[in-house]
Motif scaffolding. Sequence first.
Motif, mmCIF file in Angstrom:
data_model
loop_
_atom_site.group_PDB
_atom_site.id
_atom_site.type_symbol
_atom_site.label_atom_id
_atom_site.label_comp_id
_atom_site.label_asym_id
_atom_site.label_seq_id
_atom_site.Cartn_x
_atom_site.Cartn_y
_atom_site.Cartn_z
ATOM 1 N N GLU A 119 0.804 -1.165 0.097
ATOM 2 C CA GLU A 119 -0.113 -0.097 0.177
ATOM 3 C C GLU A 119 0.990 1.338 -0.190
ATOM 4 O O GLU A 119 1.730 1.256 0.978
ATOM 5 N N ILE A 120 0.549 2.057 -1.078
ATOM 6 C CA ILE A 120 1.656 3.201 -1.356
ATOM 7 C C ILE A 120 0.727 4.460 -1.387
ATOM 8 O O ILE A 120 -0.292 4.449 -2.321
ATOM 9 N N PRO A 121 1.271 5.635 -0.510
ATOM 10 C CA PRO A 121 0.536 6.766 -1.004
ATOM 11 C C PRO A 121 0.838 7.491 -2.163
ATOM 12 O O PRO A 121 1.479 8.542 -2.218
ATOM 13 N N SER A 122 0.256 7.032 -3.419
ATOM 14 C CA SER A 122 0.517 7.476 -4.521
ATOM 15 C C SER A 122 -0.776 8.259 -5.127
ATOM 16 O O SER A 122 -1.763 7.666 -5.320
ATOM 17 N N GLU A 123 -0.434 9.185 -6.061
ATOM 18 C CA GLU A 123 -1.814 9.982 -6.609
ATOM 19 C C GLU A 123 -2.131 8.924 -7.656
ATOM 20 O O GLU A 123 -3.420 8.824 -7.777
ATOM 21 N N LEU A 124 -1.320 8.279 -8.269
ATOM 22 C CA LEU A 124 -1.783 7.329 -9.508
ATOM 23 C C LEU A 124 -2.712 6.152 -9.066
ATOM 24 O O LEU A 124 -3.600 6.281 -9.553
ATOM 25 N N LEU A 125 -2.206 5.732 -7.855
ATOM 26 C CA LEU A 125 -2.764 4.685 -7.423
ATOM 27 C C LEU A 125 -4.078 4.881 -6.651
ATOM 28 O O LEU A 125 -5.268 4.307 -6.686
ATOM 29 N N ASN A 126 -4.088 6.169 -6.267
ATOM 30 C CA ASN A 126 -5.480 6.953 -5.583
ATOM 31 C C ASN A 126 -6.423 6.763 -6.556
ATOM 32 O O ASN A 126 -7.936 7.187 -6.384
ATOM 33 N N ARG A 127 -6.300 6.805 -7.922
ATOM 34 C CA ARG A 127 -7.410 6.831 -8.983
ATOM 35 C C ARG A 127 -7.943 5.292 -9.089
ATOM 36 O O ARG A 127 -8.716 4.988 -10.071
ATOM 37 N N LYS A 128 -8.065 4.675 -8.070
ATOM 38 C CA LYS A 128 -8.652 3.249 -7.901
ATOM 39 C C LYS A 128 -8.148 2.301 -8.893
ATOM 40 O O LYS A 128 -8.839 1.480 -9.551
ATOM 41 N N ILE A 129 -6.576 2.077 -8.777
ATOM 42 C CA ILE A 129 -6.217 1.036 -9.800
ATOM 43 C C ILE A 129 -5.288 0.142 -8.964
ATOM 44 O O ILE A 129 -4.775 0.660 -7.679
ATOM 45 N N GLU A 130 -4.926 -0.893 -9.165
ATOM 46 C CA GLU A 130 -4.228 -1.875 -8.778
ATOM 47 C C GLU A 130 -2.988 -2.417 -9.755
ATOM 48 O O GLU A 130 -3.300 -2.886 -10.753
ATOM 49 N N ILE A 131 -1.842 -2.033 -9.439
ATOM 50 C CA ILE A 131 -0.922 -2.185 -10.353
ATOM 51 C C ILE A 131 -0.291 -3.886 -9.934
ATOM 52 O O ILE A 131 -0.157 -4.017 -8.685
ATOM 53 N N ILE A 132 -0.196 -4.802 -10.647
ATOM 54 C CA ILE A 132 0.289 -6.119 -10.238
ATOM 55 C C ILE A 132 1.608 -6.419 -11.035
ATOM 56 O O ILE A 132 1.807 -6.258 -12.295
ATOM 57 N N ASP A 133 2.578 -6.587 -10.189
ATOM 58 C CA ASP A 133 4.062 -7.214 -10.609
ATOM 59 C C ASP A 133 4.204 -8.413 -10.567
ATOM 60 O O ASP A 133 3.841 -9.351 -9.345
ATOM 61 N N THR A 134 4.265 -9.507 -11.779
ATOM 62 C CA THR A 134 4.236 -10.801 -11.722
ATOM 63 C C THR A 134 5.816 -11.336 -11.942
ATOM 64 O O THR A 134 6.438 -10.837 -12.464
#
Length: 255
Positions: A119-134
């Motif tokens: 969980e990261i305080p990022s403006e990009l992530l705050n736009r209701k997205i989930e980034i997945i590193d595989t």
Amino acid sequence: MKLQNRVEQFETLKREYDEYQTEYLRRSKLKGKLFRIAFCGVFSSGKSSLINALLGYDYLPTGINPITKIVTRIRYGPKLNYYCISNNGRMMNVSEKEMRQIVQGKTALPKGFSELLAEIPSELLNRKIEIIDTPGYQDEESLERITRNTVNKSDMAVMCCNALQLGNMFEKEYLEELSKTTSCICLIVNRCDKLNDNEYIDVQKQAEQLISQYTDGNIAIKCFFTASCGPYKNLNGFDNYLTSILDSTEKLSLI
């Protein structure tokens, strides 16, 4: 005096409950309406470096050899936290050092847990997205199976390739597979700073030929050429494209 103490205790409990309820509602909202973006590619293709560049900080470990050994989900949080998560949503807090060791396969996940969450305080992530590193393809068969299942459930797939090795048979086969399961695909050709001018032109042609085979009215494949020095000091428009995708998604959600 006793009454005052009771009032203070009540106010403390109320404040703690309000904070818990706010956090619970935030997590519930995220769980149901996240736009999931999965980063995939062969091992050491620069997936984790690209994610770090997007977020503006080296949150994930990177390296020349295969690094990512586990699915890591990255979401918005008011402060930086790392968790082990189970299939039923159970969470256990871990330190950054523990997270890095688990990602690299140096430490096993605790029993009953299957993935990591940052969980990261990022403006990009705050736009209701989930980034997945595989985990990278062509690493281990079991990890490759996990990656395929994860990417197939995402809303958008970002496939990372090395400009020096673009267009090998595996990438062609996997891009074809992606085109059958994901309607929104990005092809990132990285390390273009390692090419001279003529090589760069050749790589652009190769990429165009590669994506033209799988682009039709139902599939959108966008290609970006990035520089790895720094690393990824030059995202070459990928970050702006991602923002435009999110803008479109948010508008559709209002209809």
